[in-house]
Write a protein that holds these residues in place. Structure first.
Motif, mmCIF file in Angstrom:
data_model
loop_
_atom_site.group_PDB
_atom_site.id
_atom_site.type_symbol
_atom_site.label_atom_id
_atom_site.label_comp_id
_atom_site.label_asym_id
_atom_site.label_seq_id
_atom_site.Cartn_x
_atom_site.Cartn_y
_atom_site.Cartn_z
ATOM 1 N N GLU A 187 0.865 -1.078 -0.145
ATOM 2 C CA GLU A 187 -0.030 -0.010 -0.099
ATOM 3 C C GLU A 187 0.789 1.256 0.027
ATOM 4 O OE1 GLU A 187 -3.233 0.458 -0.523
ATOM 5 O OE2 GLU A 187 -3.413 -1.714 -0.742
ATOM 6 N N SER A 188 1.855 1.217 0.669
ATOM 7 C CA SER A 188 2.877 2.236 0.579
ATOM 8 C C SER A 188 3.558 2.554 -0.819
ATOM 9 C CB SER A 188 4.169 2.224 1.578
ATOM 10 O OG SER A 188 5.110 3.117 1.499
ATOM 11 N N GLN A 189 3.582 1.564 -1.653
ATOM 12 C CA GLN A 189 4.208 1.616 -2.805
ATOM 13 C C GLN A 189 3.230 2.051 -3.792
ATOM 14 O OE1 GLN A 189 7.290 1.514 -3.362
ATOM 15 N NE2 GLN A 189 7.863 0.892 -5.335
ATOM 16 N N LEU A 190 1.828 1.632 -3.450
ATOM 17 C CA LEU A 190 0.597 1.933 -4.390
ATOM 18 C C LEU A 190 0.544 3.489 -4.294
ATOM 19 C CD1 LEU A 190 -1.471 -1.201 -4.152
ATOM 20 C CD2 LEU A 190 -0.119 -0.608 -6.036
ATOM 21 N N GLN A 191 0.447 3.844 -3.063
ATOM 22 C CA GLN A 191 0.314 5.299 -2.793
ATOM 23 C C GLN A 191 1.363 6.223 -3.658
ATOM 24 O OE1 GLN A 191 -2.513 6.730 -0.895
ATOM 25 N NE2 GLN A 191 -1.803 8.561 -1.881
ATOM 26 N N LYS A 192 2.574 5.909 -3.415
ATOM 27 C CA LYS A 192 3.563 6.464 -4.466
ATOM 28 C C LYS A 192 3.275 6.742 -5.838
ATOM 29 C CE LYS A 192 7.379 5.510 -1.223
ATOM 30 N NZ LYS A 192 8.703 4.683 -1.071
ATOM 31 N N ILE A 193 2.695 5.475 -6.291
ATOM 32 C CA ILE A 193 2.482 5.421 -7.731
ATOM 33 C C ILE A 193 1.093 6.312 -7.954
ATOM 34 C CG2 ILE A 193 1.375 3.719 -9.496
ATOM 35 C CD1 ILE A 193 3.128 1.840 -8.251
ATOM 36 N N TYR A 194 0.008 6.311 -6.990
ATOM 37 C CA TYR A 194 -1.070 7.064 -7.017
ATOM 38 C C TYR A 194 -0.762 8.581 -7.282
ATOM 39 C CZ TYR A 194 -5.468 8.670 -6.355
ATOM 40 O OH TYR A 194 -6.800 9.426 -6.312
ATOM 41 N N ASP A 195 0.294 9.090 -6.425
ATOM 42 C CA ASP A 195 0.758 10.549 -6.350
ATOM 43 C C ASP A 195 1.432 11.043 -7.317
ATOM 44 O OD1 ASP A 195 -0.590 10.669 -4.122
ATOM 45 O OD2 ASP A 195 0.872 10.196 -2.771
ATOM 46 N N GLY A 196 1.910 10.092 -8.329
ATOM 47 C CA GLY A 196 2.510 10.538 -9.470
ATOM 48 C C GLY A 196 4.001 10.233 -9.624
ATOM 49 N N MET A 197 4.537 9.181 -8.711
ATOM 50 C CA MET A 197 5.907 9.029 -8.723
ATOM 51 C C MET A 197 6.441 7.715 -9.539
ATOM 52 S SD MET A 197 6.565 9.719 -4.747
ATOM 53 C CE MET A 197 8.346 9.092 -4.850
ATOM 54 N N ALA A 198 5.253 7.101 -10.377
ATOM 55 C CA ALA A 198 5.453 6.009 -11.089
ATOM 56 C C ALA A 198 6.773 6.013 -12.126
ATOM 57 C CB ALA A 198 4.294 5.533 -11.828
ATOM 58 N N GLU A 199 7.131 7.239 -12.780
ATOM 59 C CA GLU A 199 7.870 7.375 -13.899
ATOM 60 C C GLU A 199 9.181 7.303 -12.858
ATOM 61 O OE1 GLU A 199 9.482 10.138 -17.560
ATOM 62 O OE2 GLU A 199 8.026 10.770 -16.402
ATOM 63 N N MET A 200 9.465 8.121 -11.917
ATOM 64 C CA MET A 200 10.608 8.024 -11.258
ATOM 65 C C MET A 200 11.085 6.522 -10.693
ATOM 66 S SD MET A 200 11.868 10.222 -7.994
ATOM 67 C CE MET A 200 10.672 9.255 -6.801
ATOM 68 N N ILE A 201 9.878 5.888 -10.120
ATOM 69 C CA ILE A 201 10.199 4.481 -9.621
ATOM 70 C C ILE A 201 10.740 3.539 -10.947
ATOM 71 C CG2 ILE A 201 9.125 2.576 -8.596
ATOM 72 C CD1 ILE A 201 7.154 4.339 -7.139
ATOM 73 N N LEU A 202 9.930 3.734 -12.010
ATOM 74 C CA LEU A 202 10.294 2.789 -13.213
ATOM 75 C C LEU A 202 11.754 3.048 -13.437
ATOM 76 C CD1 LEU A 202 8.894 1.111 -15.442
ATOM 77 C CD2 LEU A 202 8.821 3.116 -16.647
ATOM 78 N N ILE A 203 12.196 4.342 -13.712
ATOM 79 C CA ILE A 203 13.655 4.627 -14.215
ATOM 80 C C ILE A 203 14.649 4.082 -12.999
ATOM 81 C CG2 ILE A 203 15.089 6.405 -14.705
ATOM 82 C CD1 ILE A 203 12.799 8.122 -15.260
ATOM 83 N N SER A 205 14.064 1.556 -10.843
ATOM 84 C CA SER A 205 14.010 -0.003 -10.931
ATOM 85 C C SER A 205 14.837 -0.274 -12.205
ATOM 86 C CB SER A 205 12.469 -0.235 -10.970
ATOM 87 O OG SER A 205 12.565 -1.739 -10.952
ATOM 88 N N TRP A 206 14.664 0.080 -13.233
ATOM 89 C CA TRP A 206 15.457 0.021 -14.580
ATOM 90 C C TRP A 206 16.768 -0.053 -14.358
ATOM 91 C CZ3 TRP A 206 13.249 -1.518 -19.583
ATOM 92 C CH2 TRP A 206 14.351 -1.734 -20.349
ATOM 93 N N ASP A 207 17.231 1.011 -13.995
ATOM 94 C CA ASP A 207 18.568 1.142 -13.445
ATOM 95 C C ASP A 207 19.505 0.118 -12.929
ATOM 96 O OD1 ASP A 207 18.605 3.301 -15.637
ATOM 97 O OD2 ASP A 207 18.324 5.062 -13.905
ATOM 98 N N LEU A 208 18.780 0.311 -11.751
ATOM 99 C CA LEU A 208 19.324 -1.032 -10.779
ATOM 100 C C LEU A 208 19.009 -2.436 -10.945
ATOM 101 C CD1 LEU A 208 17.834 0.643 -7.487
ATOM 102 C CD2 LEU A 208 20.269 0.753 -8.382
ATOM 103 N N HIS A 209 17.983 -2.810 -11.812
ATOM 104 C CA HIS A 209 17.855 -4.088 -12.006
ATOM 105 C C HIS A 209 17.884 -4.604 -13.511
ATOM 106 C CE1 HIS A 209 16.872 -3.916 -7.953
ATOM 107 N NE2 HIS A 209 15.937 -3.060 -8.093
#
Length: 340
Positions: A187-203, A205-209
């Motif tokens: 739920e903490s991660q979903l709240q970040k996505i809901y708040d518009g942080m999805a693109e930052m999380i995606l980038i 995650s892509w760079d790290l993994h």
């Protein structure tokens, strides 16, 4: 014989994800054998089964509505209005190369080259359909986006879910225990996505993994710019809702998603997205696909089904320009596609 087998399967395997298919098959067979009352009872009992989900559940609901009319049933079930919702449809015309049953439909594209029904649909949406960019992906891009956005949740350190370093997902990913065991983190991660942080999380995650094997992720098929465009145009609320459904029931919802994911930008940082299920001349929506479209509508997605008329101009009948009237909700009154 088949009826006995289905009944034994349902009796002996009480916790199995296939119970939905077995129940649906049993209800259909009973109706075909002239037992509509028993068929209706099987469908109604199936809706009380917690293991009957997604497309199978919707198929049983539709059977209950059809079979449960007076005098068998006088009261409409609570889900009747939800199931009766119309899925938006768009009809276009193409010139087919083959019209044989059992063969995948092939068409002449707008450039004259041969293509499949999905590629022709992408050409339509890129041009007269509204200037959309997009990919033919089905569930692939969504499972990739889900894994990248929820990577820290999927690979969180919980006991007994990772037995070796070669696992591409925790052992409980496709079970009902995945979400409850990680509810707070999810739920903490979903709240970040809901708040518009999805693109930052995606980038991040892509760079790290990048290149690390993970269930559902295809590193070669989808590029980072493509994923960023999709995430930006879909928007946080829709992404969060979709990821929640996958986290809660990955097994039921990891297949059957619409064929096309389309997006277009309005400026540099804002855009819109559309999901389209494409059906050829001899095809129709499956219950799983219908369930996905209705679920996505509930999540706030813009969805529609792109259909071809069942009777199309046959190969060798000459070159035509076909005008097919669209439904009143489509942006244009007619679609003109050259037939060769």
């Amino acid at each position: 014989m088949q009826l006995k087998l289905l009944k034994r399967l349902l009796l002996n395997f009480t916790c199995d994800g296939r119970r939905g298919n077995w129940t649906l098959r049993l209800s259909i067979d009973l109706e075909h054998m002239g037992c509509p009352n028993e068929s209706l009872l099987v469908a109604e009992d199936g809706l009380l089964d917690p293991w009957v989900r997604a497309g199978s559940r919707m198929a049983l609901q539709r059977r209950v509505l059809r079979l449960g009319k007076p005098p068998r049933r006088w009261k409409a079930p609570s889900f009747s209005s939800s199931i009766k919702r119309k899925i938006r449809e768009v009809h276009i015309q193409g010139r087919p190369l083959n019209c044989e049953a059992g063969m995948k439909s092939r068409f002449y594209g707008e450039d004259g080259a041969q293509c499949g029904v999905e590629q022709l649909a992408l050409q339509y949406y890129a041009g007269e359909g509204g200037g959309w960019q997009g990919v033919y992906t089905e569930s692939g891009i969504w499972l990739t986006i889900f894994a990248l956005l929820m990577w820290d949740v999927i690979f969180s350190d919980l006991p007994n879910v990772f037995h070796n370093k070669f696992q591409t997902a925790p052992l409980d990913l496709e079970t009902d225990s995945f979400y409850p065991a990680r509810k707070s983190l999810t739920e903490s991660q979903l709240q970040k996505i809901y708040d518009g942080m999805a693109e930052m999380i995606l980038i991040t995650s892509w760079d790290l993994h990048s290149g690390t094997a993970c269930r559902g992720v295809n590193w070669d098929r989808h590029s980072l710019p493509e994923l960023r465009a999709a995430v930006t145009c879909v928007g946080g609320p829709c992404l969060a809702s979709l990821c929640r459904h996958l986290a809660q029931d990955y097994r039921s919802w990891s297949s059957g998603m619409p064929d096309l994911l389309l997006w277009r930008f309005h400026g540099e940082c804002e855009g819109e997205a559309k999901l389209v299920e494409v059906k050829g001349p001899r095809d129709c929506l499956s219950e799983q696909q219908r369930a996905w479209l209705l679920l996505l509508m509930d999540c706030g997605f813009n969805t529609e089904a792109l259909l071809w008329p069942k009777r199309m101009k046959q190969p060798g009948e000459g070159t035509i320009i076909a005008a097919i009237p669209l439904k009143r909700f489509c942006p244009r009154e007619n679609v003109l596609i050259k037939g060769g």
